[in-house]
Design a protein around this motif. Structure first.
Motif, mmCIF file in Angstrom:
data_model
loop_
_atom_site.group_PDB
_atom_site.id
_atom_site.type_symbol
_atom_site.label_atom_id
_atom_site.label_comp_id
_atom_site.label_asym_id
_atom_site.label_seq_id
_atom_site.Cartn_x
_atom_site.Cartn_y
_atom_site.Cartn_z
ATOM 1 N N VAL A 188 0.781 -1.164 0.107
ATOM 2 C CA VAL A 188 0.045 0.075 -0.076
ATOM 3 C C VAL A 188 0.863 1.085 0.029
ATOM 4 C CG1 VAL A 188 -1.912 1.211 1.202
ATOM 5 C CG2 VAL A 188 -1.765 -1.294 1.428
ATOM 6 N N ALA A 189 0.512 2.262 -0.856
ATOM 7 C CA ALA A 189 1.384 3.354 -0.894
ATOM 8 C C ALA A 189 1.370 4.198 0.390
ATOM 9 C CB ALA A 189 0.599 4.354 -2.151
ATOM 10 N N GLY A 190 2.504 4.508 0.748
ATOM 11 C CA GLY A 190 2.745 5.247 1.887
ATOM 12 C C GLY A 190 3.034 4.379 3.183
ATOM 13 N N ALA A 191 2.814 3.141 3.019
ATOM 14 C CA ALA A 191 3.000 2.190 4.200
ATOM 15 C C ALA A 191 3.614 0.790 3.570
ATOM 16 C CB ALA A 191 1.830 1.689 4.838
ATOM 17 N N GLU A 192 4.560 1.100 2.645
ATOM 18 C CA GLU A 192 4.835 -0.148 1.840
ATOM 19 C C GLU A 192 5.794 -1.199 2.512
ATOM 20 O OE1 GLU A 192 4.775 3.179 -1.321
ATOM 21 O OE2 GLU A 192 5.172 3.020 0.852
ATOM 22 N N PRO A 193 6.559 -0.423 3.570
ATOM 23 C CA PRO A 193 7.455 -1.484 4.412
ATOM 24 C C PRO A 193 6.592 -2.538 5.143
ATOM 25 C CG PRO A 193 8.254 0.560 4.700
ATOM 26 C CD PRO A 193 6.844 0.890 4.027
ATOM 27 N N GLN A 194 5.040 -2.394 5.465
ATOM 28 C CA GLN A 194 4.313 -3.265 6.050
ATOM 29 C C GLN A 194 4.295 -4.585 5.429
ATOM 30 O OE1 GLN A 194 0.920 -1.168 7.561
ATOM 31 N NE2 GLN A 194 2.231 0.340 8.640
ATOM 32 N N ALA A 195 4.559 -4.475 4.181
ATOM 33 C CA ALA A 195 4.246 -5.652 3.347
ATOM 34 C C ALA A 195 5.150 -6.544 3.484
ATOM 35 C CB ALA A 195 3.950 -5.191 1.730
#
Length: 200
Positions: A188-195
């Motif tokens: 998800v854009a803005g929260a990429e590291p969470q993936a």
């Protein structure tokens, strides 16, 4: 000294001085372009989803997976879509591996091939593979076996064409019966590291 030579000497001295100054003049380095910061997570090149489109995108992938894996429902396959859109698929590890083995069984190869195909189509996601071993002794053997099984699954799916930067694998020993979990997380854009964050 002739008058003509007298006039030439100062001019030659001046030219010599200029040439000398040019030879020793310091070289001013050109300004280098500023390097772009590299994100501190793996897979930065994976295209991301907008927050608004994530739920619909992941729902379509969930339906595609459910259809592709319908024939395997008799193997205690459990599929769930989580609140953040992630898809969780779980089966007993004995479905994929023989006892004390990290070699994939034929039915597991079929499932992983289908999963890899769907994951390639829905490429704005990261696929986590978590293999939990039985609560066996010694614990070091159980952990090692789980690690090797997870790595074998990831390697096979990479062979099927799935970009390995979108794959994460890990072994665990927390499940008494042994389980194989595929967790598909949206980028998800803005929260990429969470993936790419470990689900465990």
């Amino acid at each position: 000294m002739s008058k003509k030579l007298a006039y030439l000497v100062p001019a030659l001295l001046a030219l010599s001085a200029c040439a000398h100054q040019g030879a020793v003049a310091p070289v001013v380095p050109q300004a280098q372009p500023e390097a772009h910061a590299i994100p501190n997570y793996v897979g930065a090149k994976v295209e991301s989803l907008s927050a608004a489109s994530t739920a619909e995108y992941m729902s379509r992938e969930f339906k595609a997976l459910t259809k592709a894996l319908a024939e395997h429902t008799a193997t205690d396959w459990q599929s769930t879509q989580l609140s953040d859109g992630s898809i969780r698929l779980q089966i007993p590890s004995k479905f994929a591996f023989d006892t004390n083995s990290a070699e994939l069984r034929p039915v597991a190869l079929d499932v992983c091939a289908k999963l890899a195909r769907i994951a390639q189509e829905y490429n704005k996601t990261v696929l986590h593979i978590v293999v939990s071993g039985r609560d066996a002794k010694p614990i070091e053997f159980s952990q090692s076996l789980s690690d090797r099984r997870a790595a074998a699954l990831a390697a096979y799916m990479s062979e099927q064409g799935l970009d390995e930067t979108r794959l994460r694998d890990e072994g665990a020993t927390s499940d008494k019966n042994g389980a194989l979990i595929f967790l598909i997380k949206p980028v998800v854009a803005g929260a990429e590291p969470q993936a790419w964050a470990s689900p465990s």
